[in-house]
Design an enzyme around this catalytic site. Structure first.
Site, short mmCIF file in Angstrom:
data_model
loop_
_atom_site.label_atom_id
_atom_site.label_comp_id
_atom_site.label_asym_id
_atom_site.label_seq_id
_atom_site.Cartn_x
_atom_site.Cartn_y
_atom_site.Cartn_z
N PRO A 3 4.85 25.53 -38.56
CA PRO A 3 4.59 24.24 -37.92
C PRO A 3 3.50 24.35 -36.85
CG PRO A 3 6.95 24.59 -38.15
CD PRO A 3 6.29 25.85 -38.61
N GLY A 4 3.48 25.45 -36.11
CA GLY A 4 2.50 25.60 -35.04
C GLY A 4 1.37 26.57 -35.36
N TRP B 102 4.73 24.37 -45.23
CA TRP B 102 3.72 24.18 -46.29
C TRP B 102 3.79 25.27 -47.34
CZ3 TRP B 102 2.88 19.66 -44.63
CH2 TRP B 102 2.51 19.38 -43.31
N THR C 131 -15.68 37.99 -48.68
CA THR C 131 -15.17 36.89 -47.85
C THR C 131 -16.18 35.74 -47.76
OG1 THR C 131 -14.11 38.61 -46.57
CG2 THR C 131 -14.16 36.44 -45.58
N GLN D 298 -15.56 4.75 -57.61
CA GLN D 298 -16.58 3.72 -57.40
C GLN D 298 -17.17 3.24 -58.74
OE1 GLN D 298 -16.93 2.66 -54.36
NE2 GLN D 298 -18.48 1.11 -54.78
N GLU E 189 -5.33 26.62 -48.54
CA GLU E 189 -6.00 27.94 -48.59
C GLU E 189 -7.07 28.07 -47.51
OE1 GLU E 189 -6.40 30.53 -51.46
OE2 GLU E 189 -4.82 29.80 -52.75
N GLN F 45 -13.15 23.44 -42.69
CA GLN F 45 -13.72 23.77 -41.37
C GLN F 45 -13.52 25.27 -41.10
OE1 GLN F 45 -11.95 20.92 -42.04
NE2 GLN F 45 -13.83 19.72 -41.91
N1 CAA Z 1 -10.25 40.89 -45.20
C1 CAA Z 1 -9.76 41.94 -44.49
N2 CAA Z 1 -9.47 41.86 -43.17
C2 CAA Z 1 -9.71 40.69 -42.55
C3 CAA Z 1 -10.23 39.58 -43.22
C4 CAA Z 1 -10.52 39.71 -44.59
N3 CAA Z 1 -11.00 38.68 -45.30
N4 CAA Z 1 -10.36 38.56 -42.34
C5 CAA Z 1 -9.95 39.02 -41.14
N5 CAA Z 1 -9.55 40.32 -41.28
C6 CAA Z 1 -9.09 41.21 -40.21
C7 CAA Z 1 -10.18 41.33 -39.17
O1 CAA Z 1 -11.08 42.36 -39.51
C8 CAA Z 1 -9.40 41.64 -37.90
O2 CAA Z 1 -9.04 42.99 -37.88
P1 CAA Z 1 -9.64 43.95 -36.70
O3 CAA Z 1 -9.21 43.31 -35.41
O4 CAA Z 1 -9.01 45.26 -36.97
O5 CAA Z 1 -11.12 43.91 -36.88
C9 CAA Z 1 -8.11 40.85 -38.12
O6 CAA Z 1 -7.99 40.61 -39.53
C10 CAA Z 1 -8.12 39.54 -37.38
O7 CAA Z 1 -9.23 38.80 -37.82
P2 CAA Z 1 -9.92 37.69 -36.93
O8 CAA Z 1 -10.18 38.25 -35.56
O9 CAA Z 1 -11.07 37.15 -37.70
O10 CAA Z 1 -8.73 36.63 -36.81
P3 CAA Z 1 -8.71 35.17 -36.23
O11 CAA Z 1 -7.45 34.96 -35.50
O12 CAA Z 1 -10.00 34.86 -35.54
O13 CAA Z 1 -8.55 34.25 -37.57
C11 CAA Z 1 -9.22 33.04 -39.52
C12 CAA Z 1 -9.36 34.29 -38.64
C13 CAA Z 1 -10.34 33.21 -40.53
C14 CAA Z 1 -9.39 31.74 -38.79
C15 CAA Z 1 -7.85 33.10 -40.25
O14 CAA Z 1 -6.80 32.86 -39.34
C16 CAA Z 1 -7.75 32.10 -41.38
O15 CAA Z 1 -8.21 32.36 -42.49
N6 CAA Z 1 -7.09 30.94 -41.14
C17 CAA Z 1 -6.78 30.01 -42.19
C18 CAA Z 1 -5.41 30.32 -42.74
C19 CAA Z 1 -5.26 29.90 -44.18
O16 CAA Z 1 -6.14 30.05 -45.00
N7 CAA Z 1 -4.08 29.39 -44.49
C20 CAA Z 1 -3.80 29.00 -45.83
C21 CAA Z 1 -2.39 29.28 -46.16
S1 CAA Z 1 -2.14 29.52 -47.88
C22 CAA Z 1 -2.15 28.01 -48.60
O17 CAA Z 1 -2.56 27.02 -48.10
C23 CAA Z 1 -1.75 28.10 -50.00
C24 CAA Z 1 -0.91 27.08 -50.56
O18 CAA Z 1 0.10 26.63 -50.09
C25 CAA Z 1 -1.30 26.68 -51.91
#
Ligand code: CAA
Length: 386
Positions: free
Chosen positions: A133-134, A161, A319, A342, A369, A373
């Protein structure tokens, strides 16, 4: 049918065969039920059976775990074809690798042999539970607590979700051993249906992909054996992100499927609808709209196939391209589906025609996913470093 299909792509023989089979299954066994499942919000039982019968559940898995090892592009092709027919069913389908890839990427041999062969056949269904939720976009801010007690972890908290959480037999749940550590505290667990202290909560009533159940999960002193931890403590966030690097191209593929369905419907309708004494397809204003829609879908498909191929050729750290593909394709699907409505005019706004469903289904492609943004943030971070 025009030429805007995905037939004009260079694919391997296996990829072409799987796409043809997926197209047949999608059109003959999934599409006929799509409007009904959307209207009733019922679990798409018959469509899921069709996918399972066709053997599509195992295509992303290596042969040693009962899969056919066809790879990420094949997975994307199946997602695209199924989403053309029913985006809710495609979402359910993609949930299997979403929930199962963490096991393949980080599981012990015992975990892999226990779960993967049965995920490959569809005997077991999987889910992936990261959001709370948060903690949506800020996934590292999750709070569900995992406290080690001897040979168990005790889970407490609420996840949100979770696609398929009410039907899954095994769910990859991301919790934290220490919320102060943010990403470095996140730890992944395999939670099985029926574990004591785990209950499925509220099912959401959604705008689109209505036949794909989205639920909350509640954990109250839920004891999970240490043997069900995936990877080490603190490795969960990386496992979650590596999984998304593989599934985001496939999510983009679902968006391509919706966009193609909307484009196909708009082209057919423009040819048939008469106004001012001629088919509306004769008007340049409509032609330009259709041409723009076709370009959007085509560009999205190129980006999706490219990002999926990167996974298949062993390019890790895709990525950047995975986020681009997911983001572009989701935005394209939304734009194309809106334009399809449309082209249909007032009829498009009614439930008599499928384009309003395409528009509702397209919207989630910009949200789940990782929102588009967040994808842009990821792309910018790759560009700028840091
Ligand atoms: N591969 C490997 N490692 C990764 C990575 C990747 N793609 N992305 C980040 N990491 C690692 C980083 O290297 C970092 O490690 P170190 O500190 O050792 O370098 C660690 O993970 C933390 O990364 P960030 O500092 O980049 O983390 P952040 O807090 O800034 O967040 C973010 C990054 C990209 C915003 C991430 O939180 C994100 O992707 N958020 C979106 C979440 C999401 O996609 N949710 C979807 C849920 S699933 C869904 O929706 C499916 C469904 O129901 C159908």
């Amino acid at each position: 049918m025009g030429i805007a299909m995905n037939d004009r792509f260079d694919l391997t023989e296996d990829q072409r065969l799987i796409r043809e089979l997926a197209r047949t299954i999608a059109r003959e066994r999934v599409a006929p039920h799509a409007a009904h499942y959307d209207a009733t919000e019922a679990y798409p039982e018959a469509s899921i059976r069709a996918i399972s019968d066709a053997g599509f559940y195992g295509i992303w898995l290596p042969e040693q775990y009962g899969g056919t090892n066809l790879g990420c592009l094949a997975l994307a092709l199946v997602c695209e074809e199924i989403a053309w027919a029913c985006a809710a069913t495609a979402t359910q389908y993609l949930d299997q690798p979403l929930g199962g890839l963490p096991i393949l990427l980080a599981g012990t041999e015992a975990q892999k042999t226990k779960y993967l062969p049965r995920l490959a056949t569809g005997e077991l269904l999987a889910a992936y539970s990261l959001s709370e939720p948060g903690a949506g976009s800020d996934a590292a801010g999750l709070r569900t607590a995992a406290t080690r007690k001897g040979d168990r972890y005790v889970l407490n908290g609420t996840k949100q979700w979770c696609t398929n959480g009410d039907h899954a037999d095994v769910i990859t749940v991301f919790a934290t051993v220490d919320p102060k550590k943010r990403a470095k505290g996140v730890t992944a667990f395999l939670v099985e249906r029926g574990m004591s202290g785990f209950v499925v909560g509220k099912k959401e009533k959604k705008m689109g992909i209505r036949a794909s159940p989205t639920v909350a999960l509640h954990f109250t002193d839920c004891a999970v054996p240490v043997a069900n931890r995936l990877g080490e403590e603190g490795e969960g966030f990386t496992i979650a992100m590596q999984t998304l690097d593989i599934t985001r191209p496939a999510t983009g593929a679902m968006a391509v499927g919706i966009g193609q369905a909307a484009l196909d419907a708009a082209v057919a309708y423009a040819r048939e609808r008469q106004q001012f004494g001629q088919a509306i397809a004769a008007f340049q204003g409509v032609q330009f709209m259709l041409a723009d829609m076709a370009m959007q879908v085509h560009a999205a498909r190129l980006m999706v196939y490219h990002a999926a191929r990167q996974v298949d050729t062993g390019i890790r750290s895709n990525t950047y391209e995975a986020s681009m593909a997911k983001c572009w394709a989701g935005d394209a699907a939304m734009k194309v589906a809106t334009d399809a409505v449309q082209v249909f005019g007032g009829y498009g706004y009614t439930r008599e025609y499928p384009v309003e469903r395409f528009m509702r289904d397209a919207k989630i492609m910009q949200i789940y996913e990782g929102t588009n943004q967040i994808q842009r943030l990821i792309i910018a971070k790759e560009l700028l470093g840091g």
